[in-house]
Design a protein around this motif. Structure first.
Motif, PDB file in Angstrom:
ATOM      1  N   ARG A   1       1.186   4.676 -13.740  1.00  0.00           N
ATOM      2  CA  ARG A   1       1.781   3.585 -13.066  1.00  0.00           C
ATOM      3  C   ARG A   1       1.796   3.193 -11.897  1.00  0.00           C
ATOM      4  O   ARG A   1       2.441   2.395 -11.129  1.00  0.00           O
ATOM      5  N   HIS A   2       1.190   4.175 -11.151  1.00  0.00           N
ATOM      6  CA  HIS A   2       0.918   4.048  -9.572  1.00  0.00           C
ATOM      7  C   HIS A   2      -0.360   3.770  -9.297  1.00  0.00           C
ATOM      8  O   HIS A   2      -1.525   4.334  -9.528  1.00  0.00           O
ATOM      9  N   LEU A   3      -0.534   2.675  -8.335  1.00  0.00           N
ATOM     10  CA  LEU A   3      -1.769   2.353  -7.697  1.00  0.00           C
ATOM     11  C   LEU A   3      -1.567   2.763  -6.171  1.00  0.00           C
ATOM     12  O   LEU A   3      -0.395   2.803  -5.895  1.00  0.00           O
TER      13      LEU A   3
ATOM     14  N   PHE B   1       0.937  -1.191  -0.153  1.00  0.00           N
ATOM     15  CA  PHE B   1       0.111   0.000  -0.126  1.00  0.00           C
ATOM     16  C   PHE B   1       1.006   1.243  -0.116  1.00  0.00           C
ATOM     17  O   PHE B   1       1.867   1.352   0.917  1.00  0.00           O
ATOM     18  N   ARG B   2       0.598   2.167  -0.864  1.00  0.00           N
ATOM     19  CA  ARG B   2       1.330   3.394  -0.984  1.00  0.00           C
ATOM     20  C   ARG B   2       0.295   4.561  -1.184  1.00  0.00           C
ATOM     21  O   ARG B   2      -0.224   4.479  -2.135  1.00  0.00           O
ATOM     22  N   ALA B   3       0.473   5.513  -0.466  1.00  0.00           N
ATOM     23  CA  ALA B   3      -0.263   6.849  -0.658  1.00  0.00           C
ATOM     24  C   ALA B   3       0.113   7.542  -1.876  1.00  0.00           C
ATOM     25  O   ALA B   3       0.794   8.663  -1.368  1.00  0.00           O
ATOM     26  N   GLU B   4       0.214   7.083  -3.166  1.00  0.00           N
ATOM     27  CA  GLU B   4       0.784   7.937  -4.027  1.00  0.00           C
ATOM     28  C   GLU B   4      -0.385   9.134  -4.529  1.00  0.00           C
ATOM     29  O   GLU B   4      -1.397   8.922  -4.776  1.00  0.00           O
ATOM     30  N   LYS B   5       0.324  10.357  -4.235  1.00  0.00           N
ATOM     31  CA  LYS B   5      -0.357  11.222  -4.547  1.00  0.00           C
ATOM     32  C   LYS B   5      -0.389  12.193  -5.768  1.00  0.00           C
ATOM     33  O   LYS B   5      -1.085  12.643  -6.417  1.00  0.00           O
TER      34      LYS B   5
HETATM   35 MG    MG Z   1       7.523   5.270  -5.545  1.00  0.00          MG
END
Ligand code: MG
Ligand code: ATP
Length: 434
Positions: free
Chosen positions: A217-219, A208-212
């Motif tokens: 390519r980011h979930l 899990f990553r809080a990609e802002k």
């Molecule tokens: Mg990253």
């Protein structure tokens, strides 16, 4: 109705005679004498024809058959060049199992509409193809590691330390506690303690990553295939990464030619991956090529940006392994290069065609005091990491590992424009429903 159902593919393989099949109405069209229903199941689609002369009493029902109705069909199959998939069933008997009226997905919908109706869009032939390839990829990852003598091992999802930087941490209000429990960004700090028990371990688990930032390519929730190996040097870690990717692509080429065709994926782009060695270069070499061949000078010490990675990978038809990045751009746990303490034994695998990073890996820093120092530099309190630091206190050995983004590799293998289509229900900053 007859009891023994064949899948549509099995019925087509049989090719003639009586068959019973079941599935969903994929398309329908007709006149007042004939009705064509293309029936879909998980294996294929087949044209079924119903003639009014055979079904005078049921004609009204047949005339009203709508898309996604589930049906049992008994009939006679034969080859038919005019049918979209080469076979046709003349229906003798049929039964509606579940009605479907005014199915919301018709044609040419916006990506937003399809995302809102993701639960239905999964039934599209495009999504079915991607999901089958996804299944092959997961199976191949397990098979590769097990063939290589790895144990499957599991880390917790609720974690009390961070590993990949605070900015993408999801905090969990764990029984009311704040800033103490996080969703795992990686298994790493909980995997390293286990190499002392099992030596070679792997997992496939959600990270899990809080990609802002909005990128293709980011979930915020993705499946992460990770491995960790005791006694390994840095080269071995890269060799495992190359072996894994080759194995996965080979399995998809063996099992999913039909699906790749439906996705209009050019197989010539995938074949070199299995046959040719990957390109390996250091960060310094990458900067030189970027400057000389791409006219893109990068200041030493800066991480490579997406645009630079894209330019670089477009020069090759196999993945590129860039290693020995400056220490300042990489995580606290990477080993310094013995020949040059400014760079670390860390690597990124970059997929061809501009698909970007698929693996991040490294050899792990063995020195207790060095790790503590780097944690402090990152604003972390080493006390929270005591359990992890024990890996460097009691019988420490050289080791390393990597993480592969499973959706990243699916996106690339399938040739998708966006990572969102590589997972059934994508999660991003804006999208957490349905
Ligand atoms: Mg990253
Ligand atoms: P990026 O620079 O693309 O954000 P990263 O350096 O943060 O990647 P790592 O921490 O090395 O990535 O994670 C290991 C692998 O997990 C990456 O190589 C990538 O394949 C995958 N990955 C990382 N973040 C995501 C994400 N938000 N969505 C999907 N996959 C991801």
């Amino acid at each position: 109705m007859a009891a023994k159902y064949l899948s549509i593919q099995e019925a087509m393989d049989k090719g003639s005679g009586k068959v019973s099949v079941r599935g969903w109405v994929h398309r329908e069209r007709g006149s007042n004498k004939l009705k064509f229903v293309s029936l879909r199941d998980s294996t294929n689609v087949i044209q079924c024809v119903l003639k009014r002369e055979d079904f005078e009493k049921q004609w009204e029902d047949i005339d009203h058959l709508q898309v996604e109705t589930s049906l049992l069909i008994n009939g006679e199959i034969k080859k038919d060049e005019r049918a979209p998939t080469g076979y046709e069933i003349r229906v003798i008997e049929f039964k509606v199992v579940g009605k479907s009226e005014n199915y919301p997905i018709t044609k040419d919908h916006s990506p937003e509409f399809l995302a809102d109706n993701r639960h239905l869009w999964l039934r599209s032939r495009r999504m079915i193809s991607i999901l089958k390839i996804r299944s092959t990829v997961f199976g191949a990852i397990h098979e590769y590691f097990r063939n290589e003598g790895f144990y499957e091992y599991h880390s917790p999802i609720f974690q009390s330390v961070q590993c990949e930087g605070g900015s993408t941490l999801f905090e969990v209000p764990y029984f009311g506690k704040r800033k103490e429990v996080f969703l795992g960004q990686t298994w790493q700090l909980y995997a390293e303690p286990a190499i002392f028990a099992l030596e070679k371990i792997y997992t496939i688990s959600p990270s899990f990553r809080a990609e802002k930032s909005k990128t293709s390519r980011h979930l915020t929730e993705y499946w992460h295939a990770e491995m960790e190996v005791a006694w390994a040097d840095f080269k071995e870690i890269m060799d495992y990464g190359e072996g894994l990717i080759k194995f996965v692509v080979q399995k998809v080429l063996e099992k999913n030619k039909e699906e790749l065709k439906l996705l209009e994926r050019d197989l010539k782009k995938l074949e070199p991956i299995v046959k040719k060695p990957f390109i390996r270069m250091t960060y310094d070499e990458a900067l030189k090529i970027l400057k000389d061949k791409c006219k893109m000078p990068v200041t030493w010490g800066k991480d490579l940006r997406t645009i630079e990675e894209e330019k670089l990978t477009k020069l090759y038809d196999v993945p590129l392994i860039v290693s020995h990045y400056p220490k300042v751009v990489k995580a606290f746990y990477m080993t310094e290069d013995p020949k040059n303490p400014d760079v670390v034994q860390g690597c990124d695998f970059l997929a061809p065609e501009g698909y970007g990073e698929i693996i991040g890996g490294s050899h792990r820093e063995p020195e207790l005091e060095e790790i503590k120092k780097r944690l402090k530099e990152q604003g972390e309190d080493p006390k929270e990491y005591e359990f992890y630091l024990d890996t460097r206190r009691y019988g420490s050995v050289p080791h390393g590992g990597f993480g592969l983004g499973v959706e990243r590799i699916i996106t690339w293998i399938c040739g998708l424009d966006n990572i969102k289509d590589s997972i059934p229900f994508p999660r991003t900053m804006e999208r957490y429903r349905p």
